[in-house]
Design a protein around this motif. Structure first.
Motif, mmCIF file in Angstrom:
data_model
loop_
_atom_site.group_PDB
_atom_site.id
_atom_site.type_symbol
_atom_site.label_atom_id
_atom_site.label_comp_id
_atom_site.label_asym_id
_atom_site.label_seq_id
_atom_site.Cartn_x
_atom_site.Cartn_y
_atom_site.Cartn_z
ATOM 1 N N ASP A 186 -1.070 -1.965 -7.124
ATOM 2 C CA ASP A 186 -1.563 -3.090 -6.331
ATOM 3 C C ASP A 186 -0.489 -4.159 -6.152
ATOM 4 O OD1 ASP A 186 -4.022 -2.006 -5.826
ATOM 5 O OD2 ASP A 186 -5.046 -3.037 -7.468
ATOM 6 N N SER A 187 0.395 -4.290 -7.133
ATOM 7 C CA SER A 187 1.522 -5.218 -6.990
ATOM 8 C C SER A 187 2.408 -4.776 -5.841
ATOM 9 C CB SER A 187 2.330 -5.270 -8.291
ATOM 10 O OG SER A 187 1.577 -5.815 -9.350
ATOM 11 N N ALA A 188 2.654 -3.472 -5.744
ATOM 12 C CA ALA A 188 3.455 -2.933 -4.640
ATOM 13 C C ALA A 188 2.755 -3.163 -3.307
ATOM 14 C CB ALA A 188 3.712 -1.447 -4.858
ATOM 15 N N ARG A 189 1.461 -2.930 -3.283
ATOM 16 C CA ARG A 189 0.705 -3.145 -2.039
ATOM 17 C C ARG A 189 0.736 -4.604 -1.618
ATOM 18 N NH1 ARG A 189 -2.961 0.315 -5.025
ATOM 19 N NH2 ARG A 189 -2.728 2.465 -4.269
ATOM 20 N N TYR A 190 0.697 -5.497 -2.600
ATOM 21 C CA TYR A 190 0.742 -6.923 -2.281
ATOM 22 C C TYR A 190 2.108 -7.303 -1.718
ATOM 23 C CZ TYR A 190 -0.003 -11.955 -2.759
ATOM 24 O OH TYR A 190 -0.147 -13.304 -2.513
ATOM 25 N N GLY A 248 5.082 0.768 -15.480
ATOM 26 C CA GLY A 248 4.531 0.616 -14.139
ATOM 27 C C GLY A 248 5.422 1.117 -13.019
ATOM 28 N N LEU A 249 6.638 1.553 -13.330
ATOM 29 C CA LEU A 249 7.607 1.838 -12.274
ATOM 30 C C LEU A 249 7.244 3.043 -11.413
ATOM 31 C CD1 LEU A 249 11.014 1.030 -14.037
ATOM 32 C CD2 LEU A 249 9.546 -0.439 -12.624
ATOM 33 N N LYS A 250 6.711 4.091 -12.008
ATOM 34 C CA LYS A 250 6.376 5.277 -11.216
ATOM 35 C C LYS A 250 5.253 4.993 -10.227
ATOM 36 C CE LYS A 250 8.126 9.066 -14.024
ATOM 37 N NZ LYS A 250 7.835 10.389 -14.617
ATOM 38 N N ASP A 251 4.209 4.296 -10.668
ATOM 39 C CA ASP A 251 3.096 3.980 -9.767
ATOM 40 C C ASP A 251 3.548 3.074 -8.632
ATOM 41 O OD1 ASP A 251 1.380 5.500 -11.244
ATOM 42 O OD2 ASP A 251 0.362 3.817 -12.218
ATOM 43 N N ALA A 252 4.375 2.086 -8.960
ATOM 44 C CA ALA A 252 4.876 1.171 -7.928
ATOM 45 C C ALA A 252 5.792 1.900 -6.959
ATOM 46 C CB ALA A 252 5.609 0.008 -8.584
#
Length: 292
Positions: free
Chosen positions: A19-23, A42-46
């Motif tokens: 969600d941080s990436a989406r934001y 969190g790096l892979k998900d982002a």
């Protein structure tokens, strides 16, 4: 507009890494770094979200460093892989943080606020539980109204529930970042609590231990301090970066993704002219281990 310093719920932010990436995408950033405290969880998900969009992702970390006064945080930007050296640093800091958290719980219990560390940890998904999580737990329990109130009353340095976080040796952290393919950058230098009369000497020593960059622009510094830090970095042969230190919407009134000191938009030059050349000029997060 870019941002080279932000956090997710993998450490003490409130949005998940994805969600941080989406934001960041929603805010139309062209380059965005995730730099969670003492973790790369969190790096892979982002990276996965960013790989599906037209945004340049900078995998990073923010490592707590041993320092006699103030606070020394070291950013690792452009991590290409998870080296054994970085894994060792994270394991050490995780254990150190766990010991600190248990000491905080003991202080809380001594004051009549009875809880356990397991109870606090069960409220969060982060691998690195720290004081912000304690603060959020106190908000949830109705002890305080806001996270900042918890720090002001109980958790800040000098308050009765504060316990020192030891941190990692600087040269060990620098090596961990470099073996992971990244570059080490001193985060928010004003937090070192060094006078301007000693700043050149201290930053020279830090540079000589392998730190390559300086986060000259940060919301916690005055505009005049930021420009002075940039001049100092240029004189010492260090590149400069800029970041928001964003932890999520509403967490801090002065922290907005893509903006830095003075609420100014972070210009692309900090990527194109500063960080990108330091990473060799050909950095592509899609070719890192985080998207494999």
């Amino acid at each position: 507009m870019i941002d080279l310093h932000s956090h997710s719920a993998a450490s003490d932010g409130i949005l998940s890494p994805a969600d941080s990436a989406r934001y960041a995408i929603e805010k139309k950033l062209t380059t965005w770094a995730l730099t969670d405290h003492d973790t790369v969880d969190g790096l892979k998900d982002a990276a996965k979200v960013c790989a599906e969009a037209e945004i340049n992702f900078i995998p990073g970390i923010e490592i707590n460093i041993v320092w006699p006064a103030g606070e020394f945080h070291l950013l690792g930007l452009g991590l290409r892989r998870y080296s054994d050296e970085l894994k060792s640093v994270i394991e050490y800091l995780t254990e150190d943080r766990k010991n600190r958290n248990q000491q905080i719980v003991e202080k809380m219990n001594e004051d009549g606020f009875i809880c356990t560390l397991d109870e606090i940890e069960s409220n969060f998904t982060a691998s690195q539980i720290g004081r912000p999580h304690f603060a959020d737990f106190l908000v949830k329990k109705g002890v305080v109204k806001t996270r900042q109130d918890a720090f002001n009353r109980f958790l800040s340095k000098g308050k009765r529930w504060y316990v020192t976080h030891q941190g990692e040796d600087l040269e060990t952290a620098v090596e961990a970042i470099k073996t992971s393919g990244g570059v080490p950058v001193l985060a928010h230098p004003m937090s070192l609590y060094v006078s301007w009369g000693k700043m050149d000497e201290v930053l020279t020593s830090i540079r000589d231990k392998g730190v390559m960059g300086l986060e000259a622009f940060h919301p916690g510094a005055r505009n005049s301090e930021c420009f002075r830090l940039e001049e100092t970095a240029e004189r010492l042969g260090m590149f400069v970066t800029a970041g928001s230190d964003f932890h999520g919407r509403g967490v801090r009134a002065d922290r907005h993704l893509g903006k830095t000191a003075g609420d100014r938009k972070i210009d692309d030059r900090f990527w194109e002219e500063e960080l990108k050349p330091a990473l060799g000029g050909d950095f592509d997060f899609r070719k890192t281990d985080w998207v494999k």
